[in-house]
Design a protein around this motif. Structure first.
Motif, PDB file in Angstrom:
ATOM      1  N   ALA A  29      39.444  41.693  36.924  1.00 35.64           N
ATOM      2  CA  ALA A  29      38.160  41.012  36.709  1.00 35.64           C
ATOM      3  C   ALA A  29      38.327  39.527  36.996  1.00 35.64           C
ATOM      4  CB  ALA A  29      37.680  41.237  35.276  1.00 35.64           C
ATOM      5  N   THR A  30      37.719  39.065  38.080  1.00 37.41           N
ATOM      6  CA  THR A  30      37.897  37.675  38.499  1.00 37.41           C
ATOM      7  C   THR A  30      36.758  37.259  39.429  1.00 37.41           C
ATOM      8  OG1 THR A  30      39.389  36.139  39.664  1.00 37.41           O
ATOM      9  CG2 THR A  30      39.327  38.406  40.452  1.00 37.41           C
ATOM     10  N   ASP A  31      36.497  35.982  39.487  1.00 38.05           N
ATOM     11  CA  ASP A  31      35.556  35.444  40.474  1.00 38.05           C
ATOM     12  C   ASP A  31      36.286  34.770  41.627  1.00 38.05           C
ATOM     13  OD1 ASP A  31      33.267  36.320  39.159  1.00 38.05           O
ATOM     14  OD2 ASP A  31      33.186  34.538  37.877  1.00 38.05           O
ATOM     15  N   ASP A  32      37.618  34.899  41.666  1.00 37.73           N
ATOM     16  CA  ASP A  32      38.424  34.315  42.742  1.00 37.73           C
ATOM     17  C   ASP A  32      39.388  35.379  43.250  1.00 37.73           C
ATOM     18  OD1 ASP A  32      39.795  32.784  44.524  1.00 37.73           O
ATOM     19  OD2 ASP A  32      40.413  31.226  43.098  1.00 37.73           O
ATOM     20  N   SER A  33      38.891  36.278  44.076  1.00 32.48           N
ATOM     21  CA  SER A  33      39.704  37.400  44.549  1.00 32.48           C
ATOM     22  C   SER A  33      40.861  36.955  45.431  1.00 32.48           C
ATOM     23  CB  SER A  33      38.829  38.400  45.308  1.00 32.48           C
ATOM     24  OG  SER A  33      38.194  37.770  46.410  1.00 32.48           O
ATOM     25  N   ALA A  34      40.790  35.746  46.002  1.00 30.72           N
ATOM     26  CA  ALA A  34      41.870  35.262  46.869  1.00 30.72           C
ATOM     27  C   ALA A  34      43.181  35.122  46.108  1.00 30.72           C
ATOM     28  CB  ALA A  34      41.484  33.922  47.487  1.00 30.72           C
ATOM     29  N   LEU A  35      43.111  34.895  44.809  1.00 32.95           N
ATOM     30  CA  LEU A  35      44.323  34.769  43.998  1.00 32.95           C
ATOM     31  C   LEU A  35      45.037  36.109  43.824  1.00 32.95           C
ATOM     32  CD1 LEU A  35      43.051  32.421  41.128  1.00 32.95           C
ATOM     33  CD2 LEU A  35      44.536  31.796  43.056  1.00 32.95           C
ATOM     34  N   HIS A  36      44.334  37.195  44.141  1.00 32.09           N
ATOM     35  CA  HIS A  36      44.858  38.525  43.855  1.00 32.09           C
ATOM     36  C   HIS A  36      44.854  39.381  45.124  1.00 32.09           C
ATOM     37  CE1 HIS A  36      44.342  37.284  39.677  1.00 32.09           C
ATOM     38  NE2 HIS A  36      43.140  36.878  40.024  1.00 32.09           N
ATOM     39  N   LYS A  37      45.267  38.766  46.236  1.00 35.38           N
ATOM     40  CA  LYS A  37      45.270  39.452  47.532  1.00 35.38           C
ATOM     41  C   LYS A  37      46.021  40.786  47.424  1.00 35.38           C
ATOM     42  CE  LYS A  37      46.486  38.652  52.399  1.00 35.38           C
ATOM     43  NZ  LYS A  37      47.382  39.788  52.598  1.00 35.38           N
ATOM     44  N   GLY A  38      45.369  41.831  47.914  1.00 32.00           N
ATOM     45  CA  GLY A  38      45.988  43.145  47.869  1.00 32.00           C
ATOM     46  C   GLY A  38      45.595  43.966  46.667  1.00 32.00           C
ATOM     47  N   HIS A  39      44.800  43.392  45.756  1.00 26.20           N
ATOM     48  CA  HIS A  39      44.382  44.101  44.559  1.00 26.20           C
ATOM     49  C   HIS A  39      42.858  44.217  44.523  1.00 26.20           C
ATOM     50  CE1 HIS A  39      48.420  43.660  42.800  1.00 26.20           C
ATOM     51  NE2 HIS A  39      48.394  42.435  43.278  1.00 26.20           N
ATOM     52  N   PRO A  40      42.301  45.377  44.225  1.00 26.73           N
ATOM     53  CA  PRO A  40      40.850  45.505  44.073  1.00 26.73           C
ATOM     54  C   PRO A  40      40.358  44.637  42.906  1.00 26.73           C
ATOM     55  CG  PRO A  40      41.886  47.660  44.264  1.00 26.73           C
ATOM     56  CD  PRO A  40      42.992  46.671  44.078  1.00 26.73           C
TER      57      PRO A  40
END
Length: 489
Positions: A29-40
């Motif tokens: 759960a995040t509003d910054d998906s770039a921090l979690h590259k490779g994760h839905p």
């Protein structure tokens, strides 16, 4: 619990609806998906909406709360809490074994830093399989919907703990740890590998009266110190036999252990029957393992073993050097098992660090390992725990058996292996390993096996394909240190 069976050994065995981790239903759960590259990911608003759905459901249910610690060293000991429906009390019992217990003085002022809120009987409408594992790293809360598989509790806490360790300058590793006595001194080995690829077996196998310290997760910090996470073990039971894995076998049959999805008839257990699932599991206490060690006694690690369950040209052991070590860590190549669910079983996978629970951009794992290795040098080895020359349905292939892997670990610890450079991949191959003799020596030199079988063209084609795929794969991590990327080109 109607699905809970008592065994003739005095422990219990629960048959679950969900028999493996739900990778496709796991979202950060995040509003910054770039921090979690490779994760839905899902947005924070959606995460909060589902939290309200779960909280409303919990108000009308009896719940169990289990408090404890991830880790036993005060330097990195992390207060953790599981909240679970009472109808699934086995999950609470299993997690209580894995947490380090509270001290009496801690009970009144205990405040969890990590929380898993678990409702196995609440569907998550609109999500894959009506199931959801929502990971809120900012609030350090993981919410599990509609899965009764224990692994979501265990990994829920450890996934969040990964980020705590990274933020403190260290690296959480999906790894076991063992202490191997050699000539009056102790050598410490870390064993990383995807679930089901032999990590637990390698950790608990005996070399020179070695002591297992940790089975599944640990942290290595900037000063090289090693920190444990769990007071017990969540072991896969498929194929478990006293002759090959005596310590695990005896621990699993103790009345204090808890079983999950092990085949059972008239109270007796069948570790070879996979008619329900191959991913049968057991949780037992580390204290039920004879001679188990304590991570707090370890100064630093000497050896890092990267497990790779393969079936073609990867040798039983190869020695890695420099950035190449971080590269093979990032490649995380292996054959998937039922532990990762039906979508992974039997497939060739690349999972950085063999750690699917690292919740940030995986490039950060490789870069951090390279930093750690520079300041705290270790010997690094690649170990194939599968086959060479072909899969189970190919009679030309050779199986790397537990006794072969044990001989490799013993030879590494004692420094008795002779090495030659491999012209195909640039790492070093073992020319001789004490305890591996005769035809079995072909496990050490795959090219020789293929040559003897008149398959050199096939061997060369596999080598070229792997080199090309590895180069392309490493380039998919733009933040990865260039030295790591170029070490496989």
């Amino acid at each position: 619990m109607p699905d809970c069976l008592e065994t003739k050994y005095g422990n219990v065995n629960v048959q679950t609806r969900v028999v493996a981790r739900s990778k496709a239903s796991t979202f950060i759960a995040t509003d910054d998906s770039a921090l979690h590259k490779g994760h839905p990911t899902i947005g924070r608003d959606e995460g909060e909406r589902m939290a309200r759905v779960q909280d409303d459901y919990i108000r009308s249910r009896d719940m169990i709360v289990v408090d404890g610690y991830i880790g036993n060293d005060p330097i990195l000991r992390t207060p953790a809490r599981l909240i679970i429906e009472a109808s699934n009390a086995n999950i609470a019992a299993m997690q209580q074994i894995l947490y380090y217990p509270l001290e009496r003085a801690d009970e009144s002022g205990f405040e969890p830093q990590l929380t898993v809120i678990y409702t196995p009987n609440l569907e998550a409408k609109g999500y894959p399989s009506e199931r959801l594992i929502a990971v809120d790293l900012e609030r350090r809360v993981t919410r599990v919907f509609n899965s009764d598989y224990f692994g979501e509790s265990k990994k829920g806490g450890l996934r969040m703990w990964n980020k705590i360790v990274y933020d403190r300058g260290g690296l959480a590793m999906h790894a076991g740890c063992k202490i191997i006595p050699v000539d009056g001194r102790n050598r410490v080995a870390l064993i990383i590998g995807l679930s089901g690829t032999g990590k637990t077996t390698t950790t608990f196998s005996k070399q020179n009266d070695s002591k297992p310290v940790q089975d599944d997760f640990l942290a290595i910090m900037p000063d090289g110190s090693i920190h444990a996470t769990e007071n017990g073990c969540f072991a896969k039971t498929f194929g478990l036999a006293e002759e090959t894995e005596p310590a695990i076998y005896r621990a699993v049959l103790k009345p204090t252990s808890y079983l999950e999805n092990v085949s059972q008839k008239d109270g007796d257990l069948d570790f070879f029957d996979t008619s329900y699932t191959q991913n049968g599991r057991a949780v037992f206490r580390m204290s039920d393992i004879e001679g188990a060690g304590d991570a707090r006694s370890i100064k630093k690690a000497d050896i890092l073993l990267i497990l790779n369950r393969n079936e073609n040209v990867i040798p039983a052991v190869a020695r890695l050097g420099g950035a190449q070590a971080a590269a093979y860590f990032m490649l995380g190549e292996t054959r998937g098992t039922s532990a990762g669910g039906a979508e992974e079983a039997g497939r060739f996978l690349r999972i950085p660090g063999t750690n699917p629970f690292f919740p940030l951009d995986h490039s950060l794992q490789g870069n951090r390992l390279l930093e750690v290795l520079k300041s705290n040098p270790m010997e690094v080895y690649l170990m194939n725990t599968g086959r060479i020359g072909g899969g189970e349905d190919d009679p030309r292939g050779l199986k790397v058996r537990i006794r072969h892997s044990s001989a490799v670990v013993k030879g590494i610890a004692e420094g008795t292996i002779r090495w030659d450079r491999d012209p195909d991949f640039g790492y070093e191959l073992a020319s001789r390993v004490p305890g591996i003799e005769g035809d079995d020596e072909r496990l050490l030199r795959p090219r020789e096996l293929y040559r003897q079988q008149g398959r050199l063209d096939e061997y060369r084609a596999i080598v070229e394909r792997l080199r090309r795929e590895r180069r392309d794969y490493m380039k998919s991590f733009p933040l990865l240190d260039r030295n790591i990327v170029e070490s496989v080109s």
